[in-house]
Every structure is written in structure tokens, then in C-alpha cells.
Motif scaffolding. Structure first.
Motif, PDB file in Angstrom:
ATOM      1  N   SER A  26       0.836  -1.207   0.000  1.00 54.50           N
ATOM      2  CA  SER A  26       0.000   0.000   0.000  1.00 54.50           C
ATOM      3  C   SER A  26       0.871   1.257   0.000  1.00 54.50           C
ATOM      4  O   SER A  26       0.537   2.246  -0.654  1.00 54.50           O
ATOM      5  CB  SER A  26      -0.977   0.003   1.173  1.00 54.50           C
ATOM      6  N   HIS A  27       2.004   1.205   0.704  1.00 59.70           N
ATOM      7  CA  HIS A  27       2.945   2.333   0.664  1.00 59.70           C
ATOM      8  C   HIS A  27       3.468   2.540  -0.753  1.00 59.70           C
ATOM      9  O   HIS A  27       3.496   3.662  -1.259  1.00 59.70           O
ATOM     10  CB  HIS A  27       4.137   2.073   1.593  1.00 59.70           C
ATOM     11  N   VAL A  30       0.829   4.098  -3.020  1.00 64.22           N
ATOM     12  CA  VAL A  30       0.651   5.543  -2.816  1.00 64.22           C
ATOM     13  C   VAL A  30       1.839   6.298  -3.399  1.00 64.22           C
ATOM     14  O   VAL A  30       1.670   7.328  -4.070  1.00 64.22           O
ATOM     15  CB  VAL A  30       0.451   5.893  -1.325  1.00 64.22           C
ATOM     16  N   LEU A  31       3.039   5.786  -3.187  1.00 63.84           N
ATOM     17  CA  LEU A  31       4.229   6.434  -3.747  1.00 63.84           C
ATOM     18  C   LEU A  31       4.175   6.454  -5.277  1.00 63.84           C
ATOM     19  O   LEU A  31       4.583   7.438  -5.898  1.00 63.84           O
ATOM     20  CB  LEU A  31       5.499   5.733  -3.271  1.00 63.84           C
ATOM     21  N   LEU A  32       3.646   5.387  -5.867  1.00 63.97           N
ATOM     22  CA  LEU A  32       3.488   5.362  -7.322  1.00 63.97           C
ATOM     23  C   LEU A  32       2.532   6.473  -7.757  1.00 63.97           C
ATOM     24  O   LEU A  32       2.796   7.185  -8.724  1.00 63.97           O
ATOM     25  CB  LEU A  32       2.984   3.999  -7.775  1.00 63.97           C
ATOM     26  N   GLY A  33       1.436   6.638  -7.019  1.00 64.64           N
ATOM     27  CA  GLY A  33       0.526   7.742  -7.322  1.00 64.64           C
ATOM     28  C   GLY A  33       1.213   9.083  -7.213  1.00 64.64           C
ATOM     29  O   GLY A  33       1.002   9.976  -8.049  1.00 64.64           O
ATOM     30  N   HIS A  50      -7.171   5.891  -6.074  1.00 58.95           N
ATOM     31  CA  HIS A  50      -8.450   5.189  -5.944  1.00 58.95           C
ATOM     32  C   HIS A  50      -8.215   3.681  -5.794  1.00 58.95           C
ATOM     33  O   HIS A  50      -8.857   3.014  -4.980  1.00 58.95           O
ATOM     34  CB  HIS A  50      -9.338   5.484  -7.155  1.00 58.95           C
ATOM     35  N   MET A  51      -7.271   3.158  -6.572  1.00 58.04           N
ATOM     36  CA  MET A  51      -6.944   1.744  -6.494  1.00 58.04           C
ATOM     37  C   MET A  51      -6.439   1.362  -5.104  1.00 58.04           C
ATOM     38  O   MET A  51      -6.758   0.299  -4.588  1.00 58.04           O
ATOM     39  CB  MET A  51      -5.892   1.403  -7.562  1.00 58.04           C
ATOM     40  N   VAL A  52      -5.674   2.244  -4.480  1.00 55.39           N
ATOM     41  CA  VAL A  52      -5.180   1.978  -3.123  1.00 55.39           C
ATOM     42  C   VAL A  52      -6.359   1.763  -2.185  1.00 55.39           C
ATOM     43  O   VAL A  52      -6.382   0.816  -1.397  1.00 55.39           O
ATOM     44  CB  VAL A  52      -4.285   3.128  -2.612  1.00 55.39           C
ATOM     45  N   ARG A  53      -7.345   2.615  -2.288  1.00 54.15           N
ATOM     46  CA  ARG A  53      -8.534   2.494  -1.422  1.00 54.15           C
ATOM     47  C   ARG A  53      -9.289   1.209  -1.699  1.00 54.15           C
ATOM     48  O   ARG A  53      -9.840   0.607  -0.786  1.00 54.15           O
ATOM     49  CB  ARG A  53      -9.430   3.699  -1.607  1.00 54.15           C
ATOM     50  N   GLU A  54      -9.313   0.772  -2.957  1.00 51.21           N
ATOM     51  CA  GLU A  54     -10.040  -0.441  -3.329  1.00 51.21           C
ATOM     52  C   GLU A  54      -9.266  -1.713  -2.956  1.00 51.21           C
ATOM     53  O   GLU A  54      -9.846  -2.654  -2.422  1.00 51.21           O
ATOM     54  CB  GLU A  54     -10.323  -0.448  -4.833  1.00 51.21           C
ATOM     55  N   SER A  59      -5.787  -0.892   5.018  1.00 50.57           N
ATOM     56  CA  SER A  59      -4.582  -0.093   5.234  1.00 50.57           C
ATOM     57  C   SER A  59      -4.929   1.300   5.739  1.00 50.57           C
ATOM     58  O   SER A  59      -5.843   1.952   5.217  1.00 50.57           O
ATOM     59  CB  SER A  59      -3.793   0.038   3.930  1.00 50.57           C
ATOM     60  N   PRO A  60      -4.191   1.781   6.725  1.00 47.52           N
ATOM     61  CA  PRO A  60      -4.400   3.167   7.166  1.00 47.52           C
ATOM     62  C   PRO A  60      -4.030   4.181   6.084  1.00 47.52           C
ATOM     63  O   PRO A  60      -4.377   5.350   6.180  1.00 47.52           O
ATOM     64  CB  PRO A  60      -3.493   3.306   8.390  1.00 47.52           C
ATOM     65  N   LEU A  61      -3.367   3.726   5.046  1.00 47.76           N
ATOM     66  CA  LEU A  61      -3.016   4.630   3.944  1.00 47.76           C
ATOM     67  C   LEU A  61      -4.207   4.969   3.058  1.00 47.76           C
ATOM     68  O   LEU A  61      -4.111   5.834   2.193  1.00 47.76           O
ATOM     69  CB  LEU A  61      -1.896   4.036   3.103  1.00 47.76           C
ATOM     70  N   GLY A  62      -5.344   4.325   3.293  1.00 48.37           N
ATOM     71  CA  GLY A  62      -6.542   4.657   2.539  1.00 48.37           C
ATOM     72  C   GLY A  62      -6.919   6.114   2.696  1.00 48.37           C
ATOM     73  O   GLY A  62      -7.304   6.780   1.731  1.00 48.37           O
TER      74      GLY A  62
END
Length: 86
Positions: A26-27, A30-33, A50-54, A59-62
């Protein structure tokens, strides 16, 4: 700067392809985003967040990804790291 961002994107994509379920996926996502946003690819960046959230709903990174969907980083200075205070 673009060469560095492109290299980072390639490495993050590779990491996610090899192990999308790792503790740090997940980290990496997000870094890719962030790399996409900093490269000026805002549509792709928002899709990545959006994909991270899905894909990583637990993950707290949502919440980090959700914030960046509406306010993607415009410069490296605008990105806070580490992504979470641990």
C-alpha cells in the motif's frame, strides 16, 4: 527530475507486480501515485490513489490516498514522508 520519477515508477510497478500483498504494497502504491502526480499525469495518479482504497481497504493509507485524490502533490516539497507516523 523526470528521469528519476520514471525510474521510481518502474521500480514501484515492479515491486507491486512481484508482491502486491506485501506489508509495504500500500505504501508503494501511494508512492506510485505520487510519482505519477509529480510527473504531471494527474488522471493516472488519481486512478492509482483510488486503487489503493479499493485494493487495500484495511490499510491506514486509505485516508492518505483519499486526500491525495482531491489534492495530489504538485511538488516534492508538498509530499510528507513517511506516509504515516509509526
Amino acid at each position: 527530475q523526470l528521469d528519476e520519477l520514471e525510474q521510481a515508477q518502474a521500480e514501484l510497478n515492479g515491486l507491486l507486480a512481484v508482491n502486491p500483498k506485501s506489508n509495504f504494497a500500500s505504501h508503494a502504491a501511494v508512492l506510485l501515485g505520487d510519482c505519477l502526480a509529480l510527473s504531471g499525469k494527474l488522471k493516472e495518479a488519481k486512478e492509482q490513489y483510488h486503487m489503493v482504497r479499493e485494493q487495500y481497504p484495511e490499510s491506514p493509507l486509505g485516508s492518505v490516498a483519499a486526500g491525495r485524490m482531491t489534492d495530489p502533490p504538485a511538488s516534492k516539497d508538498g509530499v510528507k514522508y513517511p506516509l504515516l507516523d509509526m
